[in-house]
Design a protein around this motif. Sequence first.
Motif, mmCIF file in Angstrom:
data_model
loop_
_atom_site.group_PDB
_atom_site.id
_atom_site.type_symbol
_atom_site.label_atom_id
_atom_site.label_comp_id
_atom_site.label_asym_id
_atom_site.label_seq_id
_atom_site.Cartn_x
_atom_site.Cartn_y
_atom_site.Cartn_z
ATOM 1 N N GLY A 152 0.628 -1.141 0.010
ATOM 2 C CA GLY A 152 -0.003 -0.003 -0.003
ATOM 3 C C GLY A 152 0.914 1.143 0.157
ATOM 4 O O GLY A 152 0.869 2.029 1.000
ATOM 5 N N CYS A 153 1.899 1.495 -0.968
ATOM 6 C CA CYS A 153 2.483 2.618 -1.191
ATOM 7 C C CYS A 153 2.915 2.953 -2.738
ATOM 8 O O CYS A 153 2.391 2.214 -3.598
ATOM 9 C CB CYS A 153 3.900 2.235 -0.534
ATOM 10 S SG CYS A 153 4.806 1.074 -1.300
ATOM 11 N N ASP A 154 3.354 4.180 -2.756
ATOM 12 C CA ASP A 154 3.547 4.525 -4.056
ATOM 13 C C ASP A 154 5.085 4.124 -4.383
ATOM 14 O O ASP A 154 6.137 4.350 -3.553
ATOM 15 C CB ASP A 154 3.718 6.013 -3.909
ATOM 16 C CG ASP A 154 3.996 6.662 -5.330
ATOM 17 O OD1 ASP A 154 5.568 6.898 -5.789
ATOM 18 O OD2 ASP A 154 3.118 6.834 -6.380
ATOM 19 N N TYR A 155 5.316 3.412 -5.649
ATOM 20 C CA TYR A 155 6.567 2.638 -5.573
ATOM 21 C C TYR A 155 7.725 3.447 -5.694
ATOM 22 O O TYR A 155 8.813 3.177 -5.446
ATOM 23 C CB TYR A 155 6.659 1.468 -6.721
ATOM 24 C CG TYR A 155 6.572 2.055 -8.141
ATOM 25 C CD1 TYR A 155 7.924 2.163 -8.803
ATOM 26 C CD2 TYR A 155 5.568 2.333 -8.964
ATOM 27 C CE1 TYR A 155 8.052 2.688 -9.925
ATOM 28 C CE2 TYR A 155 5.586 2.845 -10.034
ATOM 29 C CZ TYR A 155 6.765 2.968 -10.641
ATOM 30 O OH TYR A 155 7.035 3.561 -12.004
ATOM 31 N N MET A 156 7.411 4.584 -6.624
ATOM 32 C CA MET A 156 8.670 5.690 -7.014
ATOM 33 C C MET A 156 9.154 6.341 -5.455
ATOM 34 O O MET A 156 10.204 6.447 -5.443
ATOM 35 C CB MET A 156 8.107 6.761 -7.900
ATOM 36 C CG MET A 156 9.184 7.671 -8.152
ATOM 37 S SD MET A 156 10.446 6.985 -8.852
ATOM 38 C CE MET A 156 9.612 6.620 -10.741
ATOM 39 N N GLU A 157 8.175 6.686 -4.552
ATOM 40 C CA GLU A 157 8.479 7.244 -3.379
ATOM 41 C C GLU A 157 9.218 6.235 -2.580
ATOM 42 O O GLU A 157 10.027 6.905 -2.031
ATOM 43 C CB GLU A 157 6.955 7.735 -2.830
ATOM 44 C CG GLU A 157 7.334 8.591 -1.554
ATOM 45 C CD GLU A 157 5.920 8.857 -0.788
ATOM 46 O OE1 GLU A 157 5.857 8.783 0.331
ATOM 47 O OE2 GLU A 157 5.012 9.636 -1.635
ATOM 48 N N PHE A 158 8.641 5.036 -2.440
ATOM 49 C CA PHE A 158 9.439 3.927 -1.653
ATOM 50 C C PHE A 158 10.571 3.771 -2.310
ATOM 51 O O PHE A 158 11.855 3.838 -1.501
ATOM 52 C CB PHE A 158 8.440 2.653 -1.712
ATOM 53 C CG PHE A 158 9.480 1.624 -0.924
ATOM 54 C CD1 PHE A 158 9.043 1.650 0.561
ATOM 55 C CD2 PHE A 158 10.067 0.609 -1.568
ATOM 56 C CE1 PHE A 158 9.863 0.748 1.185
ATOM 57 C CE2 PHE A 158 10.537 -0.470 -0.986
ATOM 58 C CZ PHE A 158 10.549 -0.275 0.347
ATOM 59 N N GLY A 159 10.897 3.812 -3.578
ATOM 60 C CA GLY A 159 12.346 3.723 -4.214
ATOM 61 C C GLY A 159 13.192 4.717 -3.808
ATOM 62 O O GLY A 159 14.445 4.467 -3.491
ATOM 63 N N LEU A 160 12.843 5.974 -4.057
ATOM 64 C CA LEU A 160 13.553 6.973 -3.667
ATOM 65 C C LEU A 160 14.132 6.866 -2.080
ATOM 66 O O LEU A 160 15.301 7.056 -1.960
ATOM 67 C CB LEU A 160 12.910 8.376 -3.907
ATOM 68 C CG LEU A 160 12.835 8.657 -5.527
ATOM 69 C CD1 LEU A 160 12.140 9.912 -5.820
ATOM 70 C CD2 LEU A 160 14.250 8.614 -6.191
ATOM 71 N N GLN A 161 13.179 6.450 -1.209
ATOM 72 C CA GLN A 161 13.759 6.355 0.078
ATOM 73 C C GLN A 161 14.661 5.170 0.301
ATOM 74 O O GLN A 161 15.609 5.391 1.140
ATOM 75 C CB GLN A 161 12.380 5.853 1.020
ATOM 76 C CG GLN A 161 11.426 6.985 1.391
ATOM 77 C CD GLN A 161 10.392 6.378 2.368
ATOM 78 O OE1 GLN A 161 9.478 5.675 1.832
ATOM 79 N NE2 GLN A 161 10.612 6.599 3.859
ATOM 80 N N VAL A 162 14.529 4.099 -0.526
ATOM 81 C CA VAL A 162 15.468 3.282 -0.625
ATOM 82 C C VAL A 162 16.783 3.628 -1.061
ATOM 83 O O VAL A 162 17.943 3.639 -0.119
ATOM 84 C CB VAL A 162 15.083 1.846 -1.174
ATOM 85 C CG1 VAL A 162 16.235 0.905 -1.502
ATOM 86 C CG2 VAL A 162 13.861 1.378 -0.731
ATOM 87 N N PHE A 163 16.988 4.210 -2.125
ATOM 88 C CA PHE A 163 18.140 4.975 -2.537
ATOM 89 C C PHE A 163 18.845 6.031 -1.688
ATOM 90 O O PHE A 163 20.151 5.891 -1.638
ATOM 91 C CB PHE A 163 18.121 5.540 -4.083
ATOM 92 C CG PHE A 163 18.062 4.388 -5.033
ATOM 93 C CD1 PHE A 163 19.509 3.785 -5.233
ATOM 94 C CD2 PHE A 163 16.892 3.965 -5.679
ATOM 95 C CE1 PHE A 163 19.436 2.903 -6.392
ATOM 96 C CE2 PHE A 163 16.944 3.012 -6.756
ATOM 97 C CZ PHE A 163 18.192 2.406 -7.255
ATOM 98 N N GLN A 164 17.909 6.557 -0.990
ATOM 99 C CA GLN A 164 18.527 7.809 -0.204
ATOM 100 C C GLN A 164 19.340 7.206 1.057
ATOM 101 O O GLN A 164 19.963 7.693 1.701
ATOM 102 C CB GLN A 164 17.524 8.737 0.241
ATOM 103 C CG GLN A 164 17.050 9.651 -0.841
ATOM 104 C CD GLN A 164 15.633 10.266 -0.646
ATOM 105 O OE1 GLN A 164 15.200 10.119 0.388
ATOM 106 N NE2 GLN A 164 15.370 11.195 -1.557
ATOM 107 N N CYS A 165 18.796 5.961 1.397
ATOM 108 C CA CYS A 165 19.356 5.038 2.479
ATOM 109 C C CYS A 165 21.037 5.065 2.277
ATOM 110 O O CYS A 165 21.703 4.690 3.173
ATOM 111 C CB CYS A 165 18.730 3.790 2.858
ATOM 112 S SG CYS A 165 17.118 4.004 3.485
ATOM 113 N N ARG A 166 21.306 5.210 1.296
ATOM 114 C CA ARG A 166 22.878 4.920 0.781
ATOM 115 C C ARG A 166 23.647 5.733 1.480
ATOM 116 O O ARG A 166 25.031 5.488 1.661
ATOM 117 C CB ARG A 166 22.824 4.683 -0.666
ATOM 118 C CG ARG A 166 22.380 3.305 -1.076
ATOM 119 C CD ARG A 166 22.553 3.304 -2.657
ATOM 120 N NE ARG A 166 21.968 1.927 -3.196
ATOM 121 C CZ ARG A 166 22.160 1.521 -4.490
ATOM 122 N NH1 ARG A 166 22.672 2.386 -5.245
ATOM 123 N NH2 ARG A 166 21.593 0.251 -4.462
ATOM 124 N N GLY A 167 23.357 6.896 1.851
ATOM 125 C CA GLY A 167 24.000 7.901 2.628
ATOM 126 C C GLY A 167 24.784 8.971 2.034
ATOM 127 O O GLY A 167 24.414 9.158 0.643
#
Length: 452
Positions: free
Chosen positions: A322-337
């Motif tokens: 139940g999420c927007d995949y693009m928004e979730f994906g950017l969150q994931v990539f931003q975790c790389r620091g």
Amino acid sequence: MDLPTIIVGHRNPDNDAISSAVAYAYFKNEMVKRNNEVDEDGDPVRYVPARLGPMPPETQWVLERNGIEPPMVISHVYPRVSDVMTRNPFTINENAHLLEAGRALHQHNVRSLVVVDDEGKYKGLVTTRMIAERYITAADRQDDNLAVANDLIASLSEKVAEIYEPDVLKLDKNQLLKEAVEDLMSHSLREAVVLDDNGVCIGIVTRSDVAKQPKRKVVLVDHNESRQAAPGIESADVVEIIDHHRIGDISTTHPIRFFNFPVGSTATIITQQFRTNNVEIPKSIGEVLLSAILTDTVVLKSPTARPIDHEQVRYLSEEVIGCDYMEFGLQVFQCRGDDANMPVNQLVGADAKEFQVGDVSLLIAQHETVALKSLLDREDEIRDHMKQLIQDKGYDFVLLMLTDILAEGSQFVVEGNHRHVDKSFGIDTTNGSVWMPGILSRKKQVASRILE
């Protein structure tokens, strides 16, 4: 209880390799419950995820976010001492009498007991041989039978502490079995013990145990080449492979399940397996799978992304999470620091794969970013590290793809014999790095060209 089957990705694991291991272990264990699969001892078959290196930041983020334990780190799949040892061996207190020891040996049908103190700490071993020798010594008298009987009674009244053997070979549970065989065969006793950090005996190993030479059962995910597999893979029993790369050189002694499809992510294939077999995907596992597909396909922008990848992303994001995949994906990539401060060995080595083309050994690494400039400001430092890799590992060349997710292209940084890269792409990297618009996939757009 049989050993669990290890599910593991490639060396220098990326998000897809580790996430696929986590999700597929969950799937396989759910199928075990459904089918009531048991081992030779009647215990449920077990699958455990593992990894061959540190977790990428995005993997750590998604696992912590969902309360999922990180997969265990392994360095090889060679047989270990823990694979053959008898766990939780029978014990006897050092103050017990030999009569109790003899009864316990007979009752449990074992040849040795672990002697412990009042706190349960290991002291030594008492064996059937030791007790038998006491009987023989007592019986080997020229006196009358009454004297022999009295000696036997006296012997049985002695405490275990008076006869146990303290000089017992100690093995580490993670020690290679082949090393343990050499140690045990050269030792005077036929048994060895395995202690934990608190001095408690957690296992016992006999010469007959080490003669078994078991094979670790392994499921490979996100790779099928021996150069990328765990050390010792040649001595393991590969029972299944799930991958989306070219067919490599892993061989098996019998037919296995081998899922290999030209899709953008191994997690895509695993999501299909959940759906095909009607196994419900918990939201936590859904996020693990979605993060893997999005990182491997660069949020579906990579040319490796197929319609089936898009469909699994839609299903996971809309119906499971139940999420927007693009928004979730950017969150994931931003975790790389912070790319400006990331250690250079992590920047270059976190997602790197070795390849062999004839006599040429090469490394193709990739780092995806939303801040390419901060990486280009570190190009000299990056190149120095790449040169060191060539010197240490003997690579013919190293290619690092600095992939800008937003600009949808990659900066090629090459060290070593750059002519291979230049010829494959019609570029000249002699005087520095080169921007390659539209190049997002290492597998389909880069490795495939070079390996041809």
